[in-house]
Design a protein around this motif. Structure first.
Motif, PDB file in Angstrom:
ATOM      1  N   ALA A  87       1.873  -5.522  -9.917  1.00 53.71           N
ATOM      2  CA  ALA A  87       1.787  -5.964 -11.245  1.00 53.71           C
ATOM      3  C   ALA A  87       2.703  -5.893 -11.891  1.00 53.71           C
ATOM      4  O   ALA A  87       2.274  -7.189 -12.843  1.00 53.71           O
ATOM      5  CB  ALA A  87       1.253  -4.787 -11.829  1.00 53.71           C
ATOM      6  N   ARG A  88       3.546  -5.944 -11.801  1.00 53.27           N
ATOM      7  CA  ARG A  88       4.826  -6.454 -12.704  1.00 53.27           C
ATOM      8  C   ARG A  88       5.772  -7.476 -12.692  1.00 53.27           C
ATOM      9  O   ARG A  88       6.248  -7.842 -13.420  1.00 53.27           O
ATOM     10  CB  ARG A  88       5.334  -4.816 -13.158  1.00 53.27           C
ATOM     11  N   HIS A  89       5.581  -7.607 -11.274  1.00 54.21           N
ATOM     12  CA  HIS A  89       7.442  -8.205 -11.223  1.00 54.21           C
ATOM     13  C   HIS A  89       6.437  -9.653  -9.559  1.00 54.21           C
ATOM     14  O   HIS A  89       7.335 -10.280  -9.515  1.00 54.21           O
ATOM     15  CB  HIS A  89       8.210  -7.731 -10.119  1.00 54.21           C
ATOM     16  N   ALA A  90       5.749  -8.463  -8.588  1.00 54.03           N
ATOM     17  CA  ALA A  90       5.117  -9.500  -7.170  1.00 54.03           C
ATOM     18  C   ALA A  90       4.680 -10.984  -7.205  1.00 54.03           C
ATOM     19  O   ALA A  90       4.967 -12.035  -6.599  1.00 54.03           O
ATOM     20  CB  ALA A  90       4.394  -9.219  -6.549  1.00 54.03           C
ATOM     21  N   ARG A  91       4.004 -11.355  -8.424  1.00 53.39           N
ATOM     22  CA  ARG A  91       3.225 -12.354  -8.930  1.00 53.39           C
ATOM     23  C   ARG A  91       2.479 -12.970  -7.676  1.00 53.39           C
ATOM     24  O   ARG A  91       2.095 -13.977  -7.131  1.00 53.39           O
ATOM     25  CB  ARG A  91       3.892 -13.468  -9.307  1.00 53.39           C
ATOM     26  N   ALA A  92       1.607 -11.885  -6.624  1.00 53.55           N
ATOM     27  CA  ALA A  92       0.521 -11.438  -5.641  1.00 53.55           C
ATOM     28  C   ALA A  92      -0.506 -11.951  -5.907  1.00 53.55           C
ATOM     29  O   ALA A  92      -1.309 -12.040  -7.208  1.00 53.55           O
ATOM     30  CB  ALA A  92       1.387 -10.064  -5.157  1.00 53.55           C
ATOM     31  N   ARG A  93      -1.005 -12.328  -4.280  1.00 53.85           N
ATOM     32  CA  ARG A  93      -2.484 -12.878  -4.842  1.00 53.85           C
ATOM     33  C   ARG A  93      -3.215 -11.614  -3.838  1.00 53.85           C
ATOM     34  O   ARG A  93      -4.363 -11.564  -3.902  1.00 53.85           O
ATOM     35  CB  ARG A  93      -2.828 -14.617  -4.213  1.00 53.85           C
ATOM     36  N   GLN A  94      -2.406 -11.325  -3.540  1.00 56.60           N
ATOM     37  CA  GLN A  94      -3.452 -10.503  -2.457  1.00 56.60           C
ATOM     38  C   GLN A  94      -1.928  -9.392  -1.966  1.00 56.60           C
ATOM     39  O   GLN A  94      -1.044  -9.169  -2.053  1.00 56.60           O
ATOM     40  CB  GLN A  94      -3.468 -11.213  -0.443  1.00 56.60           C
ATOM     41  N   VAL A  95      -2.561  -7.545  -1.952  1.00 63.74           N
ATOM     42  CA  VAL A  95      -1.921  -6.832  -1.533  1.00 63.74           C
ATOM     43  C   VAL A  95      -3.499  -6.061  -0.536  1.00 63.74           C
ATOM     44  O   VAL A  95      -4.120  -5.409  -0.415  1.00 63.74           O
ATOM     45  CB  VAL A  95      -1.948  -5.957  -3.239  1.00 63.74           C
ATOM     46  N   TRP A  96      -2.266  -5.790   0.558  1.00 66.58           N
ATOM     47  CA  TRP A  96      -2.558  -4.448   1.734  1.00 66.58           C
ATOM     48  C   TRP A  96      -2.586  -3.251   1.599  1.00 66.58           C
ATOM     49  O   TRP A  96      -1.002  -3.349   1.699  1.00 66.58           O
ATOM     50  CB  TRP A  96      -2.075  -4.936   2.777  1.00 66.58           C
ATOM     51  N   VAL A  97      -3.234  -2.450   1.408  1.00 66.65           N
ATOM     52  CA  VAL A  97      -2.202  -0.859   1.566  1.00 66.65           C
ATOM     53  C   VAL A  97      -3.175   0.090   2.934  1.00 66.65           C
ATOM     54  O   VAL A  97      -4.257  -0.094   2.731  1.00 66.65           O
ATOM     55  CB  VAL A  97      -2.237   0.177   0.076  1.00 66.65           C
ATOM     56  N   GLU A  98      -1.966   0.505   3.491  1.00 62.62           N
ATOM     57  CA  GLU A  98      -3.017   1.076   4.545  1.00 62.62           C
ATOM     58  C   GLU A  98      -1.932   3.178   4.592  1.00 62.62           C
ATOM     59  O   GLU A  98      -0.763   3.198   4.320  1.00 62.62           O
ATOM     60  CB  GLU A  98      -1.784   0.645   6.176  1.00 62.62           C
ATOM     61  N   VAL A  99      -2.583   3.985   5.086  1.00 63.23           N
ATOM     62  CA  VAL A  99      -2.854   4.737   5.179  1.00 63.23           C
ATOM     63  C   VAL A  99      -3.017   5.784   6.252  1.00 63.23           C
ATOM     64  O   VAL A  99      -4.193   6.245   6.221  1.00 63.23           O
ATOM     65  CB  VAL A  99      -2.662   5.397   3.799  1.00 63.23           C
ATOM     66  N   ALA A 100      -2.405   6.036   7.264  1.00 65.36           N
ATOM     67  CA  ALA A 100      -2.795   6.402   8.926  1.00 65.36           C
ATOM     68  C   ALA A 100      -1.485   7.886   9.309  1.00 65.36           C
ATOM     69  O   ALA A 100      -0.618   7.671   9.356  1.00 65.36           O
ATOM     70  CB  ALA A 100      -2.925   5.038   9.597  1.00 65.36           C
ATOM     71  N   ALA A 101      -2.119   7.889  10.393  1.00 69.26           N
ATOM     72  CA  ALA A 101      -1.783   8.982  11.102  1.00 69.26           C
ATOM     73  C   ALA A 101      -0.617   8.195  11.629  1.00 69.26           C
ATOM     74  O   ALA A 101      -1.018   7.524  12.327  1.00 69.26           O
ATOM     75  CB  ALA A 101      -2.617  10.002  11.253  1.00 69.26           C
TER      76      ALA A 101
ATOM     77  N   GLY B  92       8.969 -11.854  -2.767  1.00 73.93           N
ATOM     78  CA  GLY B  92       9.222 -10.800  -2.609  1.00 73.93           C
ATOM     79  C   GLY B  92       9.860 -10.126  -3.320  1.00 73.93           C
ATOM     80  O   GLY B  92      11.064 -10.760  -4.180  1.00 73.93           O
ATOM     81  N   PRO B  93      11.287  -9.358  -2.232  1.00 71.45           N
ATOM     82  CA  PRO B  93      11.719  -9.024  -3.266  1.00 71.45           C
ATOM     83  C   PRO B  93      13.410  -9.720  -3.071  1.00 71.45           C
ATOM     84  O   PRO B  93      13.807 -10.756  -3.191  1.00 71.45           O
ATOM     85  CB  PRO B  93      12.592  -7.354  -2.638  1.00 71.45           C
ATOM     86  N   PRO B  94      13.850  -9.455  -4.516  1.00 67.02           N
ATOM     87  CA  PRO B  94      14.935 -10.477  -5.502  1.00 67.02           C
ATOM     88  C   PRO B  94      16.465 -10.039  -3.746  1.00 67.02           C
ATOM     89  O   PRO B  94      16.361  -9.509  -3.349  1.00 67.02           O
ATOM     90  CB  PRO B  94      15.101  -9.533  -6.512  1.00 67.02           C
ATOM     91  N   ALA B  95      17.118 -11.143  -4.322  1.00 65.20           N
ATOM     92  CA  ALA B  95      18.214 -10.796  -3.343  1.00 65.20           C
ATOM     93  C   ALA B  95      19.300 -10.002  -3.002  1.00 65.20           C
ATOM     94  O   ALA B  95      19.510  -8.997  -2.044  1.00 65.20           O
ATOM     95  CB  ALA B  95      19.711 -11.973  -2.991  1.00 65.20           C
ATOM     96  N   GLU B  96      19.084  -9.042  -4.237  1.00 67.55           N
ATOM     97  CA  GLU B  96      20.260  -8.427  -4.643  1.00 67.55           C
ATOM     98  C   GLU B  96      19.227  -7.421  -5.444  1.00 67.55           C
ATOM     99  O   GLU B  96      18.723  -7.092  -6.697  1.00 67.55           O
ATOM    100  CB  GLU B  96      21.042  -8.340  -5.813  1.00 67.55           C
TER     101      GLU B  96
ATOM    102  N   GLY C 242       6.365 -14.614   3.731  1.00 62.38           N
ATOM    103  CA  GLY C 242       6.580 -14.295   2.092  1.00 62.38           C
ATOM    104  C   GLY C 242       5.774 -13.195   1.363  1.00 62.38           C
ATOM    105  O   GLY C 242       5.072 -12.654   2.339  1.00 62.38           O
ATOM    106  N   GLY C 243       6.692 -12.377  -0.097  1.00 59.50           N
ATOM    107  CA  GLY C 243       6.538 -11.134  -0.107  1.00 59.50           C
ATOM    108  C   GLY C 243       6.933  -9.808   0.132  1.00 59.50           C
ATOM    109  O   GLY C 243       7.745 -10.260   0.825  1.00 59.50           O
ATOM    110  N   THR C 244       7.095  -8.691   0.090  1.00 56.86           N
ATOM    111  CA  THR C 244       6.960  -7.465  -0.107  1.00 56.86           C
ATOM    112  C   THR C 244       6.726  -6.638   1.013  1.00 56.86           C
ATOM    113  O   THR C 244       5.508  -6.705   0.633  1.00 56.86           O
ATOM    114  CB  THR C 244       7.806  -7.056  -1.449  1.00 56.86           C
ATOM    115  N   VAL C 245       7.589  -5.620   1.446  1.00 56.80           N
ATOM    116  CA  VAL C 245       6.966  -4.263   2.132  1.00 56.80           C
ATOM    117  C   VAL C 245       7.374  -2.810   2.020  1.00 56.80           C
ATOM    118  O   VAL C 245       8.572  -2.796   1.959  1.00 56.80           O
ATOM    119  CB  VAL C 245       6.929  -4.375   3.731  1.00 56.80           C
TER     120      VAL C 245
END
Length: 367
Positions: A289-303, A318-322, A351-354
């Motif tokens: 919410a603060r940094h990504a400027r994303a349009r879609q987000v996926w959250v997965e919680v699994a065994a 995506g994450p910054p270079a540093e 594109g984006g961050t994981v």
């Protein structure tokens, strides 16, 4: 009664005073017995000289060991002529060794053995091992007291360090909770305020009020821990994994972001793992919410075998270079390490961050 005596003796200061008192009594009795029953010897000279030497050593602790060692050597010199003096030699060497400020105490040994050797010269026809035995006995007792004192001091220092470490751990836990809880709610309030500028102001104000009340409720729970550090650190309502979709995703959805949450319905975790997983996802979504400027987000919680796998992906910048390790990433890492898990922060293909995390599902799995 026995426990009280043991606690009293456990104090290094008390033990020293008790044993020094016993040593003083031994010296006095030894001199008096020698003077009374061996009056034809020179032991009466020791009765006069030794108390003067001992009293002279009291004001200056740095010289005390050397002065007492000299007294031990003086008494040892006359021991062949008055055998009852040997306990006084032991007592004086004992206190000299115990009071020696050097890392390796030598004064008592030097004084006692010098007097013992001198006795062999002065009383060549009455040679005896008594002063040597007395010096060795006093030296061993002095070393025992020093080792016990060091052990007591080490135990006290260890206990103090443990208390400080526990305090630091509590402080770190509190910092994580404050950052995660307050940061999430404040971010949600900012999102609502921005949405209210272009949308429905009344609805935005209603949501901001709800988020503010929730933040205050969580803060009240944390303040209880601040006032009583021994109290367990708890949130007001332990979260569930299902709350990720119902609560954590809402600020992003109000921001116009599509959030898809998949939680394995058959996943079983203990309370600690559940809270950790919830907080990690909370921080990851707050960062989106603060940094990504994303349009879609996926959250997965699994065994994943005996583990729980969390994956929060977005299609943002995506994450910054540093990568700078702010409080949020530090908090994630601390939570993962505390449960012996692993995690990574990587660019998402396309594109984006994981944020990818694996945690043991239960306490048994962590052992």
């Amino acid at each position: 009664m026995r426990n009280s005596v043991e606690r009293w003796l456990a104090g290094s200061w008390m033990l020293h005073r008790l044993l020094y008192g016993v040593a003083g009594v031994v010296v006095v009795v030894s001199l008096l017995v020698s003077t009374t029953y061996e009056s034809e010897t020179l032991s009466g000279l020791a009765l006069v000289v030794v108390p003067v030497i001992v009293l002279a050593s009291l004001p200056n602790r740095r010289r005390r060991a050397s002065v007492l060692a000299g007294a031990a050597g003086f008494v040892a010199l006359w021991t062949p002529d008055a055998v009852f003096l040997w306990p006084a030699v032991s007592a004086l060497v004992f206190v000299s060794i115990a009071e020696d400020q050097r890392e390796v105490p030598v004064s008592g040994w030097i004084g006692g053995f010098t007097g013992s050797v001198g006795a062999l010269v002065v009383y060549a026809d009455q040679a005896t091992v008594a002063p040597f035995f007395a010096t060795a006995l006093g030296g061993v007792l002095g070393l025992w007291l020093r080792s016990r004192t060091h052990a007591t001091e080490l135990a006290e220092e260890t206990e103090s360090l443990r208390g400080h470490a526990a305090w630091l751990e509590q402080r770190t836990s509190l910092a994580r909770e404050l950052h995660d809880v307050v940061g999430h709610h404040v971010t949600a309030m900012v999102v609502q305020a921005e949405a209210g500028l272009v949308g429905d102001p009344e609805c935005a104000l209603h949501e901001i009020g709800a988020q503010g009340r929730a933040a205050l409720t969580e803060l009240d729970a944390l303040v209880v821990h601040l006032r009583d550090p021994d109290a367990p650190l708890q949130v007001t309502a332990p979260p569930r994994l299902s709350d990720i979709d119902e609560l954590l995703a809402l600020p992003l959805r109000h921001q116009g972001v599509t959030v898809a949450v998949e939680v394995d319905p058959d996943l079983v975790t203990d309370e600690v793992t559940t809270l950790t997983a919830y907080r990690i996802v909370q921080e990851a979504l707050t960062n989106v919410a603060r940094h990504a400027r994303a349009r879609q987000v996926w959250v997965e919680v699994a065994a994943a075998g005996t583990d729980v796998r969390l994956r929060v992906s977005d299609d943002g910048v995506g994450p910054p270079a540093e990568v700078t390790r702010g409080a949020g990433l530090v908090g994630i890492e601390e939570r993962v390490v505390a449960l012996a898990g692993v995690w990574s922060l990587t660019p998402r293909p396309g594109g984006g961050t994981v944020v990818d995390v694996r945690l043991p599902a239960s306490r048994e799995a962590r052992r």
